[in-house]
Structures are given as structure tokens and as C-alpha cells.
Write a protein that holds these residues in place. Structure first.
Motif, PDB file in Angstrom:
ATOM      1  N   GLN A  22       0.822  -1.219   0.000  1.00 25.55           N
ATOM      2  CA  GLN A  22       0.000   0.000   0.000  1.00 25.55           C
ATOM      3  C   GLN A  22       0.853   1.265   0.000  1.00 25.55           C
ATOM      4  O   GLN A  22       1.794   1.408   0.777  1.00 25.55           O
ATOM      5  CB  GLN A  22      -0.884  -0.031   1.235  1.00 25.55           C
ATOM      6  N   GLY A  23       0.522   2.205  -0.882  1.00 21.22           N
ATOM      7  CA  GLY A  23       1.299   3.420  -1.046  1.00 21.22           C
ATOM      8  C   GLY A  23       1.149   4.400   0.099  1.00 21.22           C
ATOM      9  O   GLY A  23       0.242   4.283   0.933  1.00 21.22           O
ATOM     10  N   ALA A  24       2.049   5.387   0.116  1.00 22.11           N
ATOM     11  CA  ALA A  24       2.090   6.347   1.220  1.00 22.11           C
ATOM     12  C   ALA A  24       1.090   7.482   1.054  1.00 22.11           C
ATOM     13  O   ALA A  24       0.664   8.077   2.040  1.00 22.11           O
ATOM     14  CB  ALA A  24       3.504   6.919   1.347  1.00 22.11           C
ATOM     15  N   TRP A  25       0.730   7.818  -0.178  1.00 22.08           N
ATOM     16  CA  TRP A  25      -0.233   8.893  -0.395  1.00 22.08           C
ATOM     17  C   TRP A  25      -1.645   8.371  -0.638  1.00 22.08           C
ATOM     18  O   TRP A  25      -2.614   8.987  -0.213  1.00 22.08           O
ATOM     19  CB  TRP A  25       0.201   9.771  -1.568  1.00 22.08           C
ATOM     20  N   ARG A  26      -1.784   7.226  -1.329  1.00 20.50           N
ATOM     21  CA  ARG A  26      -3.109   6.661  -1.613  1.00 20.50           C
ATOM     22  C   ARG A  26      -3.077   5.161  -1.339  1.00 20.50           C
ATOM     23  O   ARG A  26      -2.211   4.460  -1.855  1.00 20.50           O
ATOM     24  CB  ARG A  26      -3.529   6.914  -3.064  1.00 20.50           C
ATOM     25  N   ASP A  27      -4.035   4.673  -0.563  1.00 21.95           N
ATOM     26  CA  ASP A  27      -4.020   3.253  -0.209  1.00 21.95           C
ATOM     27  C   ASP A  27      -4.521   2.367  -1.342  1.00 21.95           C
ATOM     28  O   ASP A  27      -4.499   1.145  -1.230  1.00 21.95           O
ATOM     29  CB  ASP A  27      -4.810   3.004   1.080  1.00 21.95           C
ATOM     30  N   THR A  28      -4.976   2.962  -2.454  1.00 23.93           N
ATOM     31  CA  THR A  28      -5.389   2.179  -3.618  1.00 23.93           C
ATOM     32  C   THR A  28      -4.247   2.000  -4.615  1.00 23.93           C
ATOM     33  O   THR A  28      -4.448   1.415  -5.673  1.00 23.93           O
ATOM     34  CB  THR A  28      -6.570   2.855  -4.325  1.00 23.93           C
ATOM     35  N   GLU A  29      -3.057   2.529  -4.275  1.00 29.93           N
ATOM     36  CA  GLU A  29      -1.899   2.426  -5.152  1.00 29.93           C
ATOM     37  C   GLU A  29      -0.782   1.634  -4.477  1.00 29.93           C
ATOM     38  O   GLU A  29      -0.758   1.499  -3.251  1.00 29.93           O
ATOM     39  CB  GLU A  29      -1.373   3.825  -5.515  1.00 29.93           C
ATOM     40  N   GLN A  30       0.135   1.126  -5.283  1.00 27.84           N
ATOM     41  CA  GLN A  30       1.289   0.405  -4.760  1.00 27.84           C
ATOM     42  C   GLN A  30       2.452   1.372  -4.545  1.00 27.84           C
ATOM     43  O   GLN A  30       2.700   2.255  -5.365  1.00 27.84           O
ATOM     44  CB  GLN A  30       1.728  -0.675  -5.747  1.00 27.84           C
ATOM     45  N   SER A  66      -1.782   0.962  -9.747  1.00 26.24           N
ATOM     46  CA  SER A  66      -2.962   0.535  -8.986  1.00 26.24           C
ATOM     47  C   SER A  66      -2.676  -0.750  -8.232  1.00 26.24           C
ATOM     48  O   SER A  66      -1.960  -1.635  -8.710  1.00 26.24           O
ATOM     49  CB  SER A  66      -4.149   0.319  -9.926  1.00 26.24           C
ATOM     50  N   ALA A  67      -3.264  -0.866  -7.051  1.00 29.25           N
ATOM     51  CA  ALA A  67      -3.078  -2.051  -6.208  1.00 29.25           C
ATOM     52  C   ALA A  67      -4.047  -3.139  -6.644  1.00 29.25           C
ATOM     53  O   ALA A  67      -5.016  -3.468  -5.958  1.00 29.25           O
ATOM     54  CB  ALA A  67      -3.272  -1.695  -4.741  1.00 29.25           C
ATOM     55  N   GLU A  68      -3.784  -3.712  -7.800  1.00 29.45           N
ATOM     56  CA  GLU A  68      -4.610  -4.782  -8.347  1.00 29.45           C
ATOM     57  C   GLU A  68      -3.705  -5.765  -9.079  1.00 29.45           C
ATOM     58  O   GLU A  68      -2.548  -5.447  -9.381  1.00 29.45           O
ATOM     59  CB  GLU A  68      -5.675  -4.216  -9.281  1.00 29.45           C
ATOM     60  N   PRO A  69      -4.203  -6.964  -9.385  1.00 30.10           N
ATOM     61  CA  PRO A  69      -3.352  -7.952 -10.056  1.00 30.10           C
ATOM     62  C   PRO A  69      -2.807  -7.420 -11.378  1.00 30.10           C
ATOM     63  O   PRO A  69      -3.436  -6.593 -12.048  1.00 30.10           O
ATOM     64  CB  PRO A  69      -4.288  -9.133 -10.261  1.00 30.10           C
ATOM     65  N   PHE A  70      -1.621  -7.930 -11.753  1.00 31.07           N
ATOM     66  CA  PHE A  70      -0.945  -7.440 -12.946  1.00 31.07           C
ATOM     67  C   PHE A  70      -0.095  -8.558 -13.522  1.00 31.07           C
ATOM     68  O   PHE A  70       0.083  -9.616 -12.923  1.00 31.07           O
ATOM     69  CB  PHE A  70      -0.074  -6.229 -12.609  1.00 31.07           C
ATOM     70  N   ARG A  71       0.454  -8.282 -14.693  1.00 30.74           N
ATOM     71  CA  ARG A  71       1.411  -9.217 -15.294  1.00 30.74           C
ATOM     72  C   ARG A  71       2.671  -8.459 -15.652  1.00 30.74           C
ATOM     73  O   ARG A  71       2.676  -7.213 -15.693  1.00 30.74           O
ATOM     74  CB  ARG A  71       0.820  -9.897 -16.534  1.00 30.74           C
ATOM     75  N   VAL A  72       3.754  -9.199 -15.878  1.00 31.75           N
ATOM     76  CA  VAL A  72       5.037  -8.607 -16.246  1.00 31.75           C
ATOM     77  C   VAL A  72       5.522  -9.258 -17.535  1.00 31.75           C
ATOM     78  O   VAL A  72       5.509 -10.483 -17.670  1.00 31.75           O
ATOM     79  CB  VAL A  72       6.089  -8.796 -15.129  1.00 31.75           C
ATOM     80  N   PRO A  96       0.753  -0.271 -19.647  1.00 32.47           N
ATOM     81  CA  PRO A  96       2.088  -0.264 -19.026  1.00 32.47           C
ATOM     82  C   PRO A  96       2.115   0.725 -17.864  1.00 32.47           C
ATOM     83  O   PRO A  96       1.790   1.894 -18.025  1.00 32.47           O
ATOM     84  CB  PRO A  96       3.009   0.178 -20.169  1.00 32.47           C
ATOM     85  N   ALA A  97       2.497   0.252 -16.691  1.00 32.07           N
ATOM     86  CA  ALA A  97       2.543   1.106 -15.501  1.00 32.07           C
ATOM     87  C   ALA A  97       3.972   1.459 -15.112  1.00 32.07           C
ATOM     88  O   ALA A  97       4.247   2.594 -14.716  1.00 32.07           O
ATOM     89  CB  ALA A  97       1.839   0.420 -14.327  1.00 32.07           C
ATOM     90  N   VAL A  98       4.890   0.493 -15.191  1.00 31.89           N
ATOM     91  CA  VAL A  98       6.301   0.724 -14.863  1.00 31.89           C
ATOM     92  C   VAL A  98       7.149  -0.064 -15.850  1.00 31.89           C
ATOM     93  O   VAL A  98       6.883  -1.243 -16.097  1.00 31.89           O
ATOM     94  CB  VAL A  98       6.642   0.291 -13.419  1.00 31.89           C
ATOM     95  N   ARG A  99       8.162   0.597 -16.389  1.00 30.14           N
ATOM     96  CA  ARG A  99       9.115  -0.079 -17.259  1.00 30.14           C
ATOM     97  C   ARG A  99      10.482  -0.047 -16.586  1.00 30.14           C
ATOM     98  O   ARG A  99      10.937   1.005 -16.142  1.00 30.14           O
ATOM     99  CB  ARG A  99       9.183   0.597 -18.626  1.00 30.14           C
TER     100      ARG A  99
END
Length: 262
Positions: A22-30, A66-72, A96-99
């Protein structure tokens, strides 16, 4: 109930985050720190090259994590005998969220000429606990224990932290992956501004390692000598020297977008 890990491996490079990311600014983010650790793990274990060292990792944050399932998705984009570049991309809801890219370089024995490193960091034993949760919230920060070097202040902090939370449930990550999975915390450690009044998230993270870190046991400490600077046009920079208990390991940089809340 979530396991005591940041992620659950669902197979086929698919993962589910737990409350501990859970992120520091929003609990719905990683929080970016465990994301960095997971992508480092994927890069390290993709067509592994034990003859090469993973010595530079760069992460581009392309949007909301977002704090939800993902793939890499992962591939070697520059193969080579002594130099290799691997890329891994975190995909959330087909976006794509992070590269991340990681350079693998061949190692040689340069112990006879090694030098030029930064000053040592006072060891964590005997240092006071740092109640950083008075400043920062979220499941990731709650998963950590902090020690602070006296004399630290907003904008320049020297501190140690460790986590008893595994990266992946049922998987023993390498020392390098566990180390990398804590380094994005530098921006919070060195915060120059109060996070309830200002937002200053980083849009990238670059890690340079001059040697492989060594972590002893689940309670191993990672050290930071972290500084933050804010420019006059809404851009900031957090820089840190990072340590294990043997001494300095490398450096990190994070560019910040700075804006007042409200």
C-alpha cells in the motif's frame, strides 16, 4: 488474510499485490519500492547469467500503479557475451505502468585498485528508533522498522531500515532483489516538505551498484545517506548513497514532481 509478503505469484508472470504494498499517499496504489524489487527479481531470473552482474536498474513510472493484479513482460533487448540489457514491463489492466531496464556487466577482480567510495554510515545497533509512521502512512511503510542517525533533518537524513515481509509468498528472493526492493524509500526518508501539505512523488528511480549487496538473514538492514533538493519550478531531486552492513553499495536518484496539496 494476506500472507506476510508483498506479492503472491499467480504463475505465468502474473502477480497479486497484498496490503503490504500500500502506497504512502493513496491506499489504492502500490508503493514503488516493492514494485522495484519485484521487477528486479523478474530481470534477475530471466535467462539468468551468473557470470554477469546486475549493476544498474532504471525504472520509468508511466502512470498510476494501482493495487490490483498485474502481469510482467520481460525480454533481453541487448544480448551479449560480457554486456547485456534486460527489460521488464509491469502491465496493469492492459496498460504499461512501470518499465524497468537492467544492465548486466561482466565482473573482474579489481580488489587491488578498489577505492573512491563514500564515508561509512554509523551502524544501526544503538541508534534510536524512528517513528516515521507519524509522518507517512500505508501498508508498505507499516512493514518497515527504521533507525535514525542523530543530526538528521528534513532534506538530509541518514537512516537504516529493514523489512520482515518477503517479496513473494513462498519464494526466497536474492540479496540483491531484497536490497533493491527497499531503495525507493529514500524519497520518504529525505523528505524536505511535509507530505500532508505537499506531494512530491518520483517519476523514476535509477540505481547504480558498484558491488552486489550482502544481507544476512531476514532482519538485514539497508542504510541510506539521503538528500532532497527542490528547485524553483516544481521539480525536485532525491539522491542517496545506499549501504549494507559491510559498507557502501551504490547510489540512487529520483526525480520529483512537486505540488502543493489543496
Amino acid at each position: 488474510m494476506d500472507p506476510n509478503s508483498y506479492y503472491v505469484d499467480l504463475g505465468d508472470h502474473r502477480y497479486r499485490p497484498t496490503v503490504h504494498v500500500q502506497g504512502a499517499w493513496r491506499d489504492t496504489e502500490q508503493h514503488m519500492a516493492p514494485v522495484a524489487g519485484l521487477l528486479a527479481h523478474v530481470i534477475e531470473t530471466h535467462q539468468p547469467r551468473p557470470d554477469l552482474q546486475l549493476c544498474r536498474l532504471t525504472y520509468e513510472i508511466l502512470g498510476v500503479i494501482s493495487a490490483e493484479p498485474f502481469r510482467v513482460e520481460v525480454s533481453v533487448i541487448r544480448p551479449g557475451r560480457t554486456i547485456e540489457l534486460v527489460e521488464a514491463t509491469m502491465i496493469i489492466d492492459e496498460r504499461p505502468a512501470v518499465r524497468a531496464t537492467g544492465w548486466r556487466l561482466a565482473g573482474t577482480d579489481t580488489s587491488a585498485v578498489a577505492g573512491g567510495g563514500p564515508d561509512p554510515l554509523p551502524a544501526p545497533d544503538g541508534l534510536p528508533a524512528w517513528p516515521i509512521t507519524d509522518t507517512w502512512g500505508g501498508g508498505y511503510i507499516d512493514s518497515l522498522e527504521f533507525r535514525i542517525v542523530p543530526g538528521s533533518e528534513p532534506g538530509r537524513a541518514r537512516a537504516w531500515l529493514h523489512s520482515r515481509t518477503a517479496l513473494l509468498d513462498g519464494v526466497e528472493a536474492s540479496d540483491l532483489v531484497r536490497f533493491v526492493g527497499l531503495l525507493d524509500t529514500a524519497n520518504g526518508i529525505a523528505a524536505r516538505l511535509p507530505p500532508r501539505q505537499w506531494m512530491f512523488p518520483n517519476t523514476d528511480l535509477t540505481i547504480h551498484l558498484t558491488r552486489s549487496p550482502r544481507l544476512s538473514g531476514p532482519d538485514a538492514w539497508v542504510g541510506f545517506d539521503a538528500r532532497s533538493e527542490i528547485g524553483p519550478t516544481g521539480i525536485g531531486l532525491t539522491s542517496a548513497i545506499v549501504y549494507d552492513l559491510d559498507g557502501p553499495v551504490g547510489r540512487t536518484e529520483q526525480i520529483l514532481t512537486v505540488r502543493k496539496i489543496g
